[in-house]
Write a protein that holds these residues in place. Structure first.
Motif, mmCIF file in Angstrom:
data_model
loop_
_atom_site.group_PDB
_atom_site.id
_atom_site.type_symbol
_atom_site.label_atom_id
_atom_site.label_comp_id
_atom_site.label_asym_id
_atom_site.label_seq_id
_atom_site.Cartn_x
_atom_site.Cartn_y
_atom_site.Cartn_z
ATOM 1 N N THR A 1 0.816 -1.206 0.000
ATOM 2 C CA THR A 1 0.000 0.000 0.000
ATOM 3 C C THR A 1 0.859 1.269 0.000
ATOM 4 N N GLY A 2 0.535 2.168 -0.923
ATOM 5 C CA GLY A 2 1.196 3.465 -0.986
ATOM 6 C C GLY A 2 2.559 3.474 -1.647
ATOM 7 N N GLU A 3 2.995 2.355 -2.187
ATOM 8 C CA GLU A 3 4.316 2.276 -2.808
ATOM 9 C C GLU A 3 4.205 1.863 -4.270
ATOM 10 N N THR A 4 5.254 2.157 -5.022
ATOM 11 C CA THR A 4 5.361 1.715 -6.403
ATOM 12 C C THR A 4 6.413 0.617 -6.447
ATOM 13 N N VAL A 5 6.008 -0.568 -6.836
ATOM 14 C CA VAL A 5 6.934 -1.699 -6.905
ATOM 15 C C VAL A 5 6.829 -2.324 -8.292
ATOM 16 N N GLY A 6 7.787 -2.010 -9.123
ATOM 17 C CA GLY A 6 7.758 -2.525 -10.482
ATOM 18 C C GLY A 6 8.816 -3.563 -10.759
ATOM 19 N N SER A 7 9.772 -3.708 -9.820
ATOM 20 C CA SER A 7 10.859 -4.668 -10.001
ATOM 21 C C SER A 7 11.078 -5.437 -8.708
ATOM 22 N N VAL A 8 11.658 -6.631 -8.851
ATOM 23 C CA VAL A 8 11.937 -7.471 -7.689
ATOM 24 C C VAL A 8 13.287 -8.143 -7.852
ATOM 25 N N SER A 9 14.003 -8.256 -6.740
ATOM 26 C CA SER A 9 15.256 -8.993 -6.701
ATOM 27 C C SER A 9 15.271 -9.784 -5.397
ATOM 28 N N ILE A 10 15.429 -11.111 -5.501
ATOM 29 C CA ILE A 10 15.398 -11.975 -4.329
ATOM 30 C C ILE A 10 16.823 -12.206 -3.843
ATOM 31 N N ALA A 11 17.017 -12.098 -2.524
ATOM 32 C CA ALA A 11 18.326 -12.347 -1.915
ATOM 33 C C ALA A 11 18.727 -13.804 -2.107
ATOM 34 N N PRO A 12 20.026 -14.093 -2.124
ATOM 35 C CA PRO A 12 20.483 -15.472 -2.330
ATOM 36 C C PRO A 12 19.920 -16.487 -1.342
ATOM 37 N N ASP A 13 19.587 -16.054 -0.116
ATOM 38 C CA ASP A 13 19.039 -17.006 0.863
ATOM 39 C C ASP A 13 17.592 -17.383 0.573
ATOM 40 N N GLY A 14 16.932 -16.668 -0.345
ATOM 41 C CA GLY A 14 15.569 -16.979 -0.741
ATOM 42 C C GLY A 14 14.506 -16.554 0.258
ATOM 43 N N ASN A 15 14.888 -15.831 1.293
ATOM 44 C CA ASN A 15 13.943 -15.449 2.336
ATOM 45 C C ASN A 15 13.536 -13.985 2.288
ATOM 46 N N THR A 16 14.210 -13.193 1.472
ATOM 47 C CA THR A 16 13.963 -11.754 1.421
ATOM 48 C C THR A 16 13.954 -11.293 -0.032
ATOM 49 N N ALA A 17 13.028 -10.383 -0.335
ATOM 50 C CA ALA A 17 12.975 -9.799 -1.676
ATOM 51 C C ALA A 17 13.031 -8.280 -1.540
ATOM 52 N N LEU A 18 13.742 -7.656 -2.448
ATOM 53 C CA LEU A 18 13.799 -6.200 -2.519
ATOM 54 C C LEU A 18 12.877 -5.770 -3.648
ATOM 55 N N LEU A 19 11.923 -4.888 -3.328
ATOM 56 C CA LEU A 19 10.954 -4.392 -4.298
ATOM 57 C C LEU A 19 11.238 -2.917 -4.527
ATOM 58 N N TYR A 20 11.247 -2.491 -5.790
ATOM 59 C CA TYR A 20 11.611 -1.112 -6.102
ATOM 60 C C TYR A 20 11.073 -0.750 -7.472
ATOM 61 N N THR A 21 11.294 0.501 -7.852
ATOM 62 C CA THR A 21 10.979 0.938 -9.203
ATOM 63 C C THR A 21 12.103 1.826 -9.705
ATOM 64 N N ASN A 22 12.345 1.761 -10.979
ATOM 65 C CA ASN A 22 13.251 2.703 -11.627
ATOM 66 C C ASN A 22 12.518 3.447 -12.739
#
Length: 187
Positions: A144-165
């Motif tokens: 909610t309230g964010e723009t997330v157009g891209s995703v990158s998952i950390a090597p451990d598979g437990n965390t994802a970084l969501l962002y936009t460019n």
């Protein structure tokens, strides 16, 4: 020994099974499976179609192969579906989201995929360990309230970084993956 193999039309990427037994040539018409071990290897053992539409533009597809070589996960530009293709049987299934899927990433283990929809800030966590999942098994999270157009998952598979460019935003979302995903916004 050098061997020339024929694979599908216009190869665009190559992936390998983690155990080194197979290679996969992503082509304009599908995924060519290449046996790398055994008698007569390397040997093209089949071509799995990614679409029934012979005019589909392969340049609008993003294809990821799971490390065990069992599945291809396909995102198409402008499409609200993520397609899962079983590379053994050729069976195709799809997961429908709320809008055009703008990015998709697989965990290093290949046990799940994360897809994002920029227009609705939807994130879909797609389990893949058992093959193509039932759509009811997919976890949907709205940031909610964010723009997330891209995703990158950390090597451990437990965390994802969501962002936009695609827009000037000075925040990113850190999504903790799990049975009950949670997220936090970082500046």
């Amino acid at each position: 020994t050098r061997r020339i193999l024929s694979v599908g039309f216009r190869p665009v990427a190559v992936a390998y099974a983690a155990d080194g037994s197979k290679a996969f040539a992503v082509t304009e018409d599908g995924v060519s499976v290449i046996a790398l071990t055994g008698t007569g290897s390397p040997l093209a053992t089949g071509n799995v179609l990614l679409t029934d539409d012979p005019t589909e533009d392969a340049d609008t597809r993003d294809v990821s192969i799971t490390p065990n070589g069992r599945l291809a996960v396909v995102r198409r530009q402008g499409s609200a579906s993520v397609e899962i293709v079983d590379l053994t049987s050729g069976t195709r299934s799809s997961i429908d989201l709320s809008g055009a899927v703008t990015d998709l990433d697989l965990t290093v283990a290949g046990d799940r995929a994360v897809a994002v929809v920029r227009d609705t800030a939807e994130v879909a966590i797609i389990p893949l360990a058992g093959g193509a999942p039932d759509p009811a098994a997919v976890i949907h999270v709205t940031i909610t309230g964010e723009t997330v157009g891209s995703v990158s998952i950390a090597p451990d598979g437990n965390t994802a970084l969501l962002y936009t460019n695609a827009s000037s935003v000075d925040r990113m979302t850190v999504l903790t993956l799990g049975a009950t995903p949670s997220y936090r916004i970082v500046q």
